[in-house]
Design a protein around this motif. Structure first.
Motif, PDB file in Angstrom:
ATOM      1  N   ALA A 153       0.708  -1.174   0.175  1.00  0.00           N
ATOM      2  CA  ALA A 153      -0.100  -0.063   0.006  1.00  0.00           C
ATOM      3  C   ALA A 153       0.948   1.239   0.030  1.00  0.00           C
ATOM      4  O   ALA A 153       0.604   2.206  -0.752  1.00  0.00           O
ATOM      5  N   GLN A 154       1.849   1.273   0.818  1.00  0.00           N
ATOM      6  CA  GLN A 154       2.729   2.292   0.877  1.00  0.00           C
ATOM      7  C   GLN A 154       3.427   2.559  -0.343  1.00  0.00           C
ATOM      8  O   GLN A 154       3.942   4.013  -0.769  1.00  0.00           O
ATOM      9  N   THR A 155       3.798   1.554  -1.062  1.00  0.00           N
ATOM     10  CA  THR A 155       4.500   1.822  -2.364  1.00  0.00           C
ATOM     11  C   THR A 155       3.566   1.881  -3.445  1.00  0.00           C
ATOM     12  O   THR A 155       4.128   1.961  -4.803  1.00  0.00           O
ATOM     13  N   GLY A 156       2.411   1.752  -3.550  1.00  0.00           N
ATOM     14  CA  GLY A 156       1.497   1.959  -4.527  1.00  0.00           C
ATOM     15  C   GLY A 156       1.266   0.768  -5.178  1.00  0.00           C
ATOM     16  O   GLY A 156       0.464   0.931  -6.373  1.00  0.00           O
ATOM     17  N   LYS A 157       1.426  -0.400  -4.696  1.00  0.00           N
ATOM     18  CA  LYS A 157       1.376  -1.465  -5.822  1.00  0.00           C
ATOM     19  C   LYS A 157       0.092  -1.846  -5.442  1.00  0.00           C
ATOM     20  O   LYS A 157      -0.571  -2.634  -6.337  1.00  0.00           O
ATOM     21  N   VAL A 158      -0.712  -1.571  -4.370  1.00  0.00           N
ATOM     22  CA  VAL A 158      -2.214  -1.827  -4.377  1.00  0.00           C
ATOM     23  C   VAL A 158      -2.899  -0.558  -3.874  1.00  0.00           C
ATOM     24  O   VAL A 158      -2.318   0.336  -3.043  1.00  0.00           O
ATOM     25  N   GLN A 159      -4.099  -0.441  -4.269  1.00  0.00           N
ATOM     26  CA  GLN A 159      -4.832   0.785  -4.290  1.00  0.00           C
ATOM     27  C   GLN A 159      -5.994   0.636  -3.358  1.00  0.00           C
ATOM     28  O   GLN A 159      -6.660  -0.464  -3.136  1.00  0.00           O
ATOM     29  N   HIS A 160      -6.012   1.297  -2.258  1.00  0.00           N
ATOM     30  CA  HIS A 160      -7.302   1.428  -1.369  1.00  0.00           C
ATOM     31  C   HIS A 160      -7.459  -0.052  -0.685  1.00  0.00           C
ATOM     32  O   HIS A 160      -8.283  -0.476  -0.936  1.00  0.00           O
ATOM     33  N   PHE A 161      -6.466  -0.167   0.157  1.00  0.00           N
ATOM     34  CA  PHE A 161      -6.393  -1.408   0.571  1.00  0.00           C
ATOM     35  C   PHE A 161      -6.456  -1.386   2.115  1.00  0.00           C
ATOM     36  O   PHE A 161      -5.559  -1.271   2.904  1.00  0.00           O
ATOM     37  N   PRO A 162      -7.788  -1.360   2.873  1.00  0.00           N
ATOM     38  CA  PRO A 162      -8.020  -1.210   4.245  1.00  0.00           C
ATOM     39  C   PRO A 162      -7.473  -2.192   5.005  1.00  0.00           C
ATOM     40  O   PRO A 162      -7.490  -3.236   4.918  1.00  0.00           O
TER      41      PRO A 162
END
Length: 256
Positions: free
Chosen positions: A193-202
């Motif tokens: 999530a921090q590196t933007g590999k997944v988006q909106h991952f709660p």
């Protein structure tokens, strides 16, 4: 994702230790003393890997193909993690069972590692609520087989294949108290999530008392010394409230 080795005890008369490797069962003197991952990584001092490792890619590929094929029609799902050592009389076991049932009511499948403890509780809650109860198992030398509440299970040899399935088919994580395996899945998700590999991952850390020490260390050491940013601490919600946890991972509630 065609296979998993796990050690279990067969209670049938005259039978002892056995492991399951996908469709293969090994008992007694046929049980191998190492796992697939151990054999993959054990190359020091032995050049034979230069001839055998390329062929392992076929098994790895087969696990990906089987996993993608099995889970392609899963629909929205939430992964729930926690310790395999959580006892059935633990409040966390009961909480996992209730939250899994609630996720099913909200239209989600529930994904766990398929083992005992918190995983069993979540699979039980999902299964008894009439939902899809997924178990993504992994070969381990010390953990029993897939718990009986899994109604869609896949056995893995390789941790990295299994991790892809957890992340690819889940829309969020609920992380309950656990050990190194739980931390591994948690920080894998936060890193992606921090590196933007997944988006909106709660991500929910369930159990304020358990997680407060880790969160405090992240703030007082990592953030204070510049290793993370303030916004990195906004990637997860810490709560004891089951409804708040469900609302956060399903996107049906505002974060408080």
């Amino acid at each position: 994702m065609g296979s998993q080795e796990h050690e279990a005890v067969d209670n049938a008369p005259g039978r002892g230790r056995h492991v399951v490797q996908g469709s293969v069962i090994r008992r007694n003197n046929q049980v191998q003393e190492t796992t697939t991952d151990q054999r993959l990584l054990a190359s020091a001092g032995d050049v034979a890997w230069t001839r055998t490792d390329p062929w392992r890619t076929m098994r790895i590929q087969a696990e990906f193909v089987e996993g993608f094929g099995t889970l392609a029609d899963l629909g929205p799902a939430i992964s729930l993690f926690g310790s395999a050592r959580t006892r059935p009389d633990s409040p966390m076991y009961a909480a996992a069972e209730r939250m899994a049932a609630r996720l099913v009511e909200e239209g989600y499948a529930v994904i766990t590692g398929g083992g005992p403890g918190v995983m069993e509780a979540a699979n039980k809650g999902a299964d008894e609520a009439g939902g899809t109860s997924v178990g993504l198992g992994i070969e381990l030398p010390f953990e029993a087989s897939m718990n009986p509440h899994v109604n869609l299970g896949i056995n893995f040899r390789y941790f990295f294949v299994r991790k892809v399935m957890f992340l690819k088919y889940a829309r969020g994580f609920i992380v309950m108290p656990g050990g190194l395996g739980t931390f591994d899945e948690l920080f894998e998700a936060l890193t992606l999530a921090q590196t933007g590999k997944v988006q909106h991952f709660p991500v929910v850390l369930f159990g304020v008392d358990y997680w407060s020490g880790l969160v405090g260390w992240l703030r007082e050491r990592c953030l204070a010394e510049g290793y993370i940013k303030e916004k990195d601490l906004d990637m997860f919600l810490v709560t004891d409230d089951e409804q708040e946890a469900i609302a956060h991972v399903t996107g049906k509630g505002e974060r408080t």
